[in-house]
Write an enzyme that holds these catalytic residues in place. Structure first.
Site, PDB file in Angstrom:
ATOM      1  N   SER A  54      -8.115  23.054  12.278  1.00  0.00           N
ATOM      2  CA  SER A  54      -8.574  24.236  11.551  1.00  0.00           C
ATOM      3  C   SER A  54      -7.988  25.458  12.206  1.00  0.00           C
ATOM      4  O   SER A  54      -7.609  25.416  13.381  1.00  0.00           O
ATOM      5  CB  SER A  54     -10.106  24.318  11.581  1.00  0.00           C
ATOM      6  OG  SER A  54     -10.581  25.407  10.832  1.00  0.00           O
ATOM      7  N   ARG A 303      -3.525  19.720   7.229  1.00  0.00           N
ATOM      8  CA  ARG A 303      -4.746  19.145   6.663  1.00  0.00           C
ATOM      9  C   ARG A 303      -5.077  19.857   5.369  1.00  0.00           C
ATOM     10  O   ARG A 303      -4.934  21.076   5.255  1.00  0.00           O
ATOM     11  CB  ARG A 303      -5.909  19.309   7.648  1.00  0.00           C
ATOM     12  CG  ARG A 303      -7.222  18.639   7.242  1.00  0.00           C
ATOM     13  CD  ARG A 303      -7.101  17.133   7.283  1.00  0.00           C
ATOM     14  NE  ARG A 303      -8.397  16.468   7.148  1.00  0.00           N
ATOM     15  CZ  ARG A 303      -8.919  16.055   5.998  1.00  0.00           C
ATOM     16  NH1 ARG A 303      -8.289  16.278   4.850  1.00  0.00           N
ATOM     17  NH2 ARG A 303     -10.067  15.411   5.969  1.00  0.00           N
ATOM     18  N   THR A 339     -16.212  26.432   9.067  1.00  0.00           N
ATOM     19  CA  THR A 339     -16.921  25.778  10.164  1.00  0.00           C
ATOM     20  C   THR A 339     -18.386  26.196  10.204  1.00  0.00           C
ATOM     21  O   THR A 339     -19.280  25.351  10.358  1.00  0.00           O
ATOM     22  CB  THR A 339     -16.237  26.084  11.504  1.00  0.00           C
ATOM     23  OG1 THR A 339     -14.851  25.724  11.417  1.00  0.00           O
ATOM     24  CG2 THR A 339     -16.876  25.297  12.630  1.00  0.00           C
ATOM     25  N   CYS A 495       4.309  15.891   0.900  1.00  0.00           N
ATOM     26  CA  CYS A 495       3.796  15.271   2.121  1.00  0.00           C
ATOM     27  C   CYS A 495       4.349  16.016   3.339  1.00  0.00           C
ATOM     28  O   CYS A 495       5.561  16.162   3.473  1.00  0.00           O
ATOM     29  CB  CYS A 495       4.187  13.802   2.197  1.00  0.00           C
ATOM     30  SG  CYS A 495       3.733  13.037   3.775  1.00  0.00           S
ATOM     31  N   CYS A 518       1.677   8.978   8.789  1.00  0.00           N
ATOM     32  CA  CYS A 518       0.609   9.719   8.096  1.00  0.00           C
ATOM     33  C   CYS A 518      -0.277  10.468   9.081  1.00  0.00           C
ATOM     34  O   CYS A 518      -0.786   9.892  10.050  1.00  0.00           O
ATOM     35  CB  CYS A 518      -0.218   8.740   7.270  1.00  0.00           C
ATOM     36  SG  CYS A 518      -1.592   9.503   6.393  1.00  0.00           S
ATOM     37  N   CYS A 521      -3.686  14.018   6.067  1.00  0.00           N
ATOM     38  CA  CYS A 521      -3.960  15.324   5.449  1.00  0.00           C
ATOM     39  C   CYS A 521      -4.592  15.192   4.076  1.00  0.00           C
ATOM     40  O   CYS A 521      -5.228  16.118   3.592  1.00  0.00           O
ATOM     41  CB  CYS A 521      -2.677  16.150   5.366  1.00  0.00           C
ATOM     42  SG  CYS A 521      -1.503  15.591   4.119  1.00  0.00           S
ATOM     43  N   CYS A 524      -1.450  13.680  -0.640  1.00  0.00           N
ATOM     44  CA  CYS A 524      -0.950  12.755  -1.664  1.00  0.00           C
ATOM     45  C   CYS A 524      -2.065  12.321  -2.606  1.00  0.00           C
ATOM     46  O   CYS A 524      -1.853  12.179  -3.815  1.00  0.00           O
ATOM     47  CB  CYS A 524      -0.288  11.542  -1.006  1.00  0.00           C
ATOM     48  SG  CYS A 524      -1.355  10.644   0.141  1.00  0.00           S
TER      49      CYS A 524
END
Length: 549
Positions: A54, A303, A339, A495, A518, A521, A524
């Site tokens: 984050s 992310r 958050t 991606c 991978c 995130c 896809c």
């Protein structure tokens, strides 16, 4: 297969801020009432915080509701925000510094802190264990378990030691049933099980589709003379033009480090757009480059974020459990912060569960009383006041949408008497490749801009290669027959980790999935125009290992 099982009052899936806040508050309630409540948290990352990424600027007031002594108890909040700059980037070289008087008040950060949310989660995990919570890192929640009344009764952890062909390898360990009176899902944005629960119980009926952005982040060590600890920079505009939208950030942390990132809204239309390459271009803008030049890139990650807000927030209760945090979509996009809202949703969940369990409530019920608790909280008030922020930007663009948001937030306090809604799912916005020009991205210079593979290396991503692919295709033919033919297979570009590529074999095109790259995130699963890709949990402990993201 008969599996071992363990029983708890509450099982929590995901050791992020929402899940850990739920666990901590439950145990506080348990101790106050002198009635034992057993709580277990499962976390797919190799350790708590390993999968958390984050920005982040954190609004700390919510911690006062959870731990009043956080300021003296080593909470990782050490860099208060000292000043805000907000720029509109007009081009790759030009920009305009926005006067504070024209900035929506939600964008100001007085009293906030620049933090690592991963480190905040680690601190919350320590507090949870001190209170008696059991935390199991490295274990995935792979399947939902239901009772005879179709209520959730827990989760099944993923098998360990399964080969790519489905065979049992040496060291095979079957998953375990974690049974609970109530299960709380806090998997983060586009949670694998949360997605199934929303569909099964129709929790999103009457809501606009959830909307998403793809957030990139790097941490750099920069020369001391370029560092201004506590400085926050936000930007809009370039490089996201021609229908693409989003915004960038640069936060000056401690130890001569900065966090730099870009959020790309996933409703973009041009299938040739590469969010990763947009981020690489972003760092070359003079406003950003002046801080990074001569520095060293330390970490990289990406992310998806859920930014639909209140308009897209599903019903958060269902028979046997609750959805909290980004698994539901509680992020406040007007503040670009999720958050504090995630923690508050966890506190509300714990108070709902604790009240019921102490009163002897049986498991498997739909705790729809959570809704009234939520609606009477500051969390609902905050999300309601920001409900128009994202839809206005989508409807009117950065300039006019920003002007509306200034009026809505500063003049009306978020109570403008009209609610805008964005009813088109992000994946449906993808246009045909033939209708859009290809984008000529410059080659990375190795100083400010970089390639995908060297970036993934910095994310410390690892998956056991001999395991079933966790990126599932509903129809193996669609990537070539539909996505390549119509959209030039955009998975090659959306991606951020180089997982998907089209190769030629014997004169025919074929999609190759490099699942070991991978970084979880979920882009896809969100952006595939055919909705043919489903992200499921890989073997526990796999994925990125972010040290302090």
């Amino acid at each position: 297969m008969e599996r071992e099982s363990m029983e708890f009052d509450v099982v929590i899936v995901g050791a992020g801020p929402a899940g850990l806040a739920t666990a901590c508050r439950l145990m506080q309630i348990s101790k106050d009432a002198d009635k034992e409540i057993s709580v277990c948290v499962v976390e797919k990352g190799s350790e708590v915080g390993a999968h958390i990424l984050s920005g982040a600027v954190f609004q700390p007031d919510v911690l006062d509701e959870l731990f009043k002594d956080w300021r003296t108890n080593c909470a990782p909040l050490t860099t208060p925000v000292t000043n805000d700059d907000i720029y509109l980037f007009n081009s790759d070289t030009k920009s305009r510094l926005m006067p504070n008087s024209l900035v929506p008040k939600t964008m100001h950060n007085d009293g906030n802190y620049i933090v690592s949310v991963g480190n905040l989660a680690r601190w919350l995990a320590e507090r949870a264990e001190e209170l008696g919570v059991e935390i199991f890192p490295g274990f995935t929640a792979s399947e939902l378990l239901f009772d005879e009344n179709n209520a959730v009764k827990g989760i099944l952890t993923g098998d360990m030691g399964v080969g790519a062909d489905g065979s049992e390898k040496d060291g095979y360990m079957p998953g375990m049933e974690l049974l609970a009176k109530y299960t709380v899902f806090s998997e983060g944005c586009r949670g694998h099980l949360g997605k199934q629960l929303i569909a099964k119980y129709h929790l999103d009926n009457g809501k606009t589709p959830q909307h998403y952005g793809l957030g990139f982040k790097e941490i750099w060590k920069i020369p001391a003379e370029q560092h201004q600890q506590g400085k926050v920079v936000h930007t809009g505009g370039w490089p996201l033009v021609d229908g693409a939208s989003g915004g960038g950030f640069l936060y000056h942390m401690e130890d001569n480090q900065v966090a730099v990132g870009l959020i790309v809204d996933l409703n973009y239309k041009n299938p040739h757009l590469s969010p990763f390459d947009e981020f690489q271009r972003y760092k070359t803008h003079p406003v950003i480059a002046q801080y990074l030049e001569g520095g060293e890139r330390l970490t990289y990650g990406a992310r998806a974020i859920a930014k639909g807000g209140l308009n897209s927030l599903p019903k958060m209760s269902f028979p046997g459990g609750l959805l909290v945090g980004c698994d539901a979509g509680t992020l406040n996009f007007a503040k670009i912060k999720g958050t504090h809202t995630a923690i508050k949703s966890g506190i509300l969940a714990a108070e709902t569960l604790g009240e019921g369990l102490i009163a002897g409530l049986e498991g498997g019920k739909d705790l729809d009383c959570f809704q009234s608790r939520f609606e009477n909280s500051w969390l609902h008030e905050e999300l309601h006041s920001s409900r128009n922020f994202g839809p206005a930007l989508h409807k009117f663009g950065t300039l006019l949408g920003g002007a509306f948001n200034f009026v809505d937030q500063n003049w009306f306090g978020g109570k403008f008497p009209v609610t805008f809604r964005d009813t088109t799912p992000d994946h449906q916005g993808m246009g045909l490749a033939s209708d859009y020009a290809k984008i000529d991205y410059p080659k990375p210079d190795g100083k400010l801009s970089f390639d995908k593979l060297s970036s993934v290396y910095l994310s410390n991503t690892y998956h056991e290669e001999d395991q079933p692919c966790h990126l599932r295709l509903s129809d193996q033919s669609i990537p070539v027959s539909v996505n390549l033919a119509k959209y030039d297979e955009p998975a090659q570009r959306y991606c951020p980790a180089g997982v998907y590529e089209i190769v030629e074999e014997e004169g025919e095109s074929k999609l190759v999935i490099n699942g070991q790259n991978c970084i979880h995130c979920k882009t896809c699963d969100i952006k595939d125009p055919s909705q043919n890709i489903t992200w499921v949990t890989p073997e526990g402990g796999g994925g990125p290992n972010y040290p302090n993201m």
